[in-house]
Design a protein around this motif. Sequence first.
Motif, PDB file in Angstrom:
ATOM      1  N   VAL A   1       0.877  -1.171   0.000  1.00  0.00           N
ATOM      2  CA  VAL A   1       0.000   0.000   0.000  1.00  0.00           C
ATOM      3  C   VAL A   1       0.912   1.218   0.000  1.00  0.00           C
ATOM      4  O   VAL A   1       1.771   1.356   0.864  1.00  0.00           O
ATOM      5  CB  VAL A   1      -0.950   0.001   1.216  1.00  0.00           C
ATOM      6  N   ASP A   2       0.749   2.078  -1.015  1.00  0.00           N
ATOM      7  CA  ASP A   2       1.645   3.220  -1.202  1.00  0.00           C
ATOM      8  C   ASP A   2       0.909   4.530  -0.993  1.00  0.00           C
ATOM      9  O   ASP A   2      -0.260   4.672  -1.359  1.00  0.00           O
ATOM     10  CB  ASP A   2       2.214   3.198  -2.626  1.00  0.00           C
ATOM     11  N   HIS A   3       1.608   5.485  -0.407  1.00  0.00           N
ATOM     12  CA  HIS A   3       1.137   6.873  -0.325  1.00  0.00           C
ATOM     13  C   HIS A   3       1.564   7.551  -1.620  1.00  0.00           C
ATOM     14  O   HIS A   3       2.763   7.687  -1.873  1.00  0.00           O
ATOM     15  CB  HIS A   3       1.786   7.603   0.853  1.00  0.00           C
ATOM     16  N   VAL A   4       0.613   7.971  -2.451  1.00  0.00           N
ATOM     17  CA  VAL A   4       0.961   8.633  -3.710  1.00  0.00           C
ATOM     18  C   VAL A   4       1.766   9.894  -3.398  1.00  0.00           C
ATOM     19  O   VAL A   4       2.851  10.097  -3.921  1.00  0.00           O
ATOM     20  CB  VAL A   4      -0.303   8.953  -4.539  1.00  0.00           C
ATOM     21  N   ILE A   5       1.230  10.758  -2.553  1.00  0.00           N
ATOM     22  CA  ILE A   5       2.014  11.872  -2.010  1.00  0.00           C
ATOM     23  C   ILE A   5       2.696  11.301  -0.764  1.00  0.00           C
ATOM     24  O   ILE A   5       2.030  10.826   0.148  1.00  0.00           O
ATOM     25  CB  ILE A   5       1.131  13.077  -1.629  1.00  0.00           C
ATOM     26  N   PRO A   6       4.020  11.294  -0.737  1.00  0.00           N
ATOM     27  CA  PRO A   6       4.735  10.582   0.329  1.00  0.00           C
ATOM     28  C   PRO A   6       4.326  10.998   1.745  1.00  0.00           C
ATOM     29  O   PRO A   6       4.137  12.183   2.037  1.00  0.00           O
ATOM     30  CB  PRO A   6       6.202  10.932   0.073  1.00  0.00           C
ATOM     31  N   LYS A   7       4.231   9.993   2.590  1.00  0.00           N
ATOM     32  CA  LYS A   7       3.883  10.215   3.999  1.00  0.00           C
ATOM     33  C   LYS A   7       4.891  11.141   4.677  1.00  0.00           C
ATOM     34  O   LYS A   7       4.539  11.897   5.579  1.00  0.00           O
ATOM     35  CB  LYS A   7       3.833   8.860   4.707  1.00  0.00           C
TER      36      LYS A   7
ATOM     37  N   VAL B   1      -1.782  22.964   3.705  1.00  0.00           N
ATOM     38  CA  VAL B   1      -3.042  22.702   2.998  1.00  0.00           C
ATOM     39  C   VAL B   1      -4.129  22.194   3.950  1.00  0.00           C
ATOM     40  O   VAL B   1      -5.285  22.111   3.578  1.00  0.00           O
ATOM     41  CB  VAL B   1      -2.831  21.705   1.828  1.00  0.00           C
ATOM     42  N   ASN B   2      -3.720  21.830   5.164  1.00  0.00           N
ATOM     43  CA  ASN B   2      -4.634  21.269   6.163  1.00  0.00           C
ATOM     44  C   ASN B   2      -5.293  19.979   5.677  1.00  0.00           C
ATOM     45  O   ASN B   2      -6.506  19.790   5.810  1.00  0.00           O
ATOM     46  CB  ASN B   2      -5.691  22.280   6.605  1.00  0.00           C
ATOM     47  N   VAL B   3      -4.480  19.100   5.081  1.00  0.00           N
ATOM     48  CA  VAL B   3      -4.942  17.813   4.589  1.00  0.00           C
ATOM     49  C   VAL B   3      -3.990  16.740   5.108  1.00  0.00           C
ATOM     50  O   VAL B   3      -2.772  16.930   5.124  1.00  0.00           O
ATOM     51  CB  VAL B   3      -4.973  17.790   3.037  1.00  0.00           C
ATOM     52  N   ASP B   4      -4.564  15.617   5.524  1.00  0.00           N
ATOM     53  CA  ASP B   4      -3.785  14.476   6.016  1.00  0.00           C
ATOM     54  C   ASP B   4      -3.503  13.547   4.841  1.00  0.00           C
ATOM     55  O   ASP B   4      -4.445  13.033   4.219  1.00  0.00           O
ATOM     56  CB  ASP B   4      -4.581  13.761   7.108  1.00  0.00           C
TER      57      ASP B   4
ATOM     58  N   PRO C   1     -17.974   2.153   0.643  1.00  0.00           N
ATOM     59  CA  PRO C   1     -18.047   2.374   2.094  1.00  0.00           C
ATOM     60  C   PRO C   1     -17.117   3.474   2.615  1.00  0.00           C
ATOM     61  O   PRO C   1     -17.375   4.042   3.665  1.00  0.00           O
ATOM     62  CB  PRO C   1     -17.652   1.018   2.691  1.00  0.00           C
ATOM     63  N   LEU C   2     -16.065   3.802   1.881  1.00  0.00           N
ATOM     64  CA  LEU C   2     -15.134   4.830   2.340  1.00  0.00           C
ATOM     65  C   LEU C   2     -15.379   6.185   1.677  1.00  0.00           C
ATOM     66  O   LEU C   2     -14.596   7.114   1.851  1.00  0.00           O
ATOM     67  CB  LEU C   2     -13.696   4.376   2.114  1.00  0.00           C
ATOM     68  N   ALA C   3     -16.467   6.324   0.938  1.00  0.00           N
ATOM     69  CA  ALA C   3     -16.770   7.586   0.262  1.00  0.00           C
ATOM     70  C   ALA C   3     -16.823   8.745   1.246  1.00  0.00           C
ATOM     71  O   ALA C   3     -16.268   9.816   0.990  1.00  0.00           O
ATOM     72  CB  ALA C   3     -18.088   7.474  -0.508  1.00  0.00           C
ATOM     73  N   ASP C   4     -17.496   8.558   2.377  1.00  0.00           N
ATOM     74  CA  ASP C   4     -17.597   9.647   3.357  1.00  0.00           C
ATOM     75  C   ASP C   4     -16.228  10.054   3.891  1.00  0.00           C
ATOM     76  O   ASP C   4     -15.986  11.238   4.136  1.00  0.00           O
ATOM     77  CB  ASP C   4     -18.516   9.247   4.518  1.00  0.00           C
ATOM     78  N   SER C   5     -15.340   9.085   4.062  1.00  0.00           N
ATOM     79  CA  SER C   5     -13.988   9.398   4.534  1.00  0.00           C
ATOM     80  C   SER C   5     -13.236  10.259   3.526  1.00  0.00           C
ATOM     81  O   SER C   5     -12.507  11.179   3.906  1.00  0.00           O
ATOM     82  CB  SER C   5     -13.197   8.109   4.788  1.00  0.00           C
ATOM     83  N   ILE C   6     -13.421   9.958   2.254  1.00  0.00           N
ATOM     84  CA  ILE C   6     -12.756  10.738   1.206  1.00  0.00           C
ATOM     85  C   ILE C   6     -13.315  12.161   1.191  1.00  0.00           C
ATOM     86  O   ILE C   6     -12.563  13.136   1.133  1.00  0.00           O
ATOM     87  CB  ILE C   6     -12.910  10.047  -0.167  1.00  0.00           C
ATOM     88  N   ILE C   7     -14.636  12.282   1.271  1.00  0.00           N
ATOM     89  CA  ILE C   7     -15.273  13.602   1.272  1.00  0.00           C
ATOM     90  C   ILE C   7     -14.800  14.429   2.465  1.00  0.00           C
ATOM     91  O   ILE C   7     -14.460  15.602   2.322  1.00  0.00           O
ATOM     92  CB  ILE C   7     -16.815  13.453   1.253  1.00  0.00           C
ATOM     93  N   LEU C   8     -14.759  13.806   3.627  1.00  0.00           N
ATOM     94  CA  LEU C   8     -14.288  14.513   4.825  1.00  0.00           C
ATOM     95  C   LEU C   8     -12.842  14.967   4.684  1.00  0.00           C
ATOM     96  O   LEU C   8     -12.471  16.042   5.138  1.00  0.00           O
ATOM     97  CB  LEU C   8     -14.403  13.609   6.053  1.00  0.00           C
ATOM     98  N   ALA C   9     -12.022  14.146   4.046  1.00  0.00           N
ATOM     99  CA  ALA C   9     -10.587  14.444   3.947  1.00  0.00           C
ATOM    100  C   ALA C   9     -10.268  15.532   2.933  1.00  0.00           C
ATOM    101  O   ALA C   9      -9.393  16.362   3.181  1.00  0.00           O
ATOM    102  CB  ALA C   9      -9.822  13.169   3.592  1.00  0.00           C
ATOM    103  N   ILE C  10     -10.974  15.531   1.776  1.00  0.00           N
ATOM    104  CA  ILE C  10     -10.532  16.442   0.716  1.00  0.00           C
ATOM    105  C   ILE C  10     -11.630  17.312   0.115  1.00  0.00           C
ATOM    106  O   ILE C  10     -11.347  18.101  -0.789  1.00  0.00           O
ATOM    107  CB  ILE C  10      -9.755  15.702  -0.395  1.00  0.00           C
ATOM    108  N   GLY C  11     -12.856  17.218   0.601  1.00  0.00           N
ATOM    109  CA  GLY C  11     -13.872  18.168   0.159  1.00  0.00           C
ATOM    110  C   GLY C  11     -15.211  17.570  -0.221  1.00  0.00           C
ATOM    111  O   GLY C  11     -15.299  16.411  -0.591  1.00  0.00           O
ATOM    112  N   LYS C  12     -16.240  18.418  -0.150  1.00  0.00           N
ATOM    113  CA  LYS C  12     -17.615  17.972  -0.394  1.00  0.00           C
ATOM    114  C   LYS C  12     -17.989  17.919  -1.871  1.00  0.00           C
ATOM    115  O   LYS C  12     -18.865  17.163  -2.258  1.00  0.00           O
ATOM    116  CB  LYS C  12     -18.594  18.887   0.333  1.00  0.00           C
TER     117      LYS C  12
END
Length: 142
Positions: A42-48, A58-61, A105-116
């Motif tokens: 499992v890779d972080h596209v933008i490095p951890k 940017v206030n993004v995890d 199932p992870l759609a809400d997590s994505i929305i919370l992380a990067i926008g509505k």
Amino acid sequence: ADHPLSYWLSDANATDGYQDGKCFYCNSELDTINKLAKQTHVDHVIPKELGDVIKLEVNVDVDLIWNLVNACSDCNLSKSGRIPSYDYVRRVYERNEYYIHSNHPLADSIILAIGKTPSKRRGTVQRVFDVAVCYRPSSWHP
């Protein structure tokens, strides 16, 4: 398929539906139960490693599902802490939109992380990439 939430909490399971058992970067077959193939990482596209500066600017995890993909061991180890070309970052945005619109199932997590909205998410991903390349050039590709 319907799976319990614990199934989706495994990053490799969560990211595989879109990738269909293939490496996000080179499209090689990844290991599954029934065949031998390249080991799944499992890779972080933008490095951890850039997580603190991205969070500050940017206030993004970056250590959340929106930024995680399945990669073969060769690509993950070769990429390491480098930033891929923007084409791969754009594909992560497209993958996230796919998840959101397919009621993953992870759609809400994505929305919370990067926008509505799609435009907010696209802008957030672009800003994350822009900040990341200020610290590390974007040039990696398999």
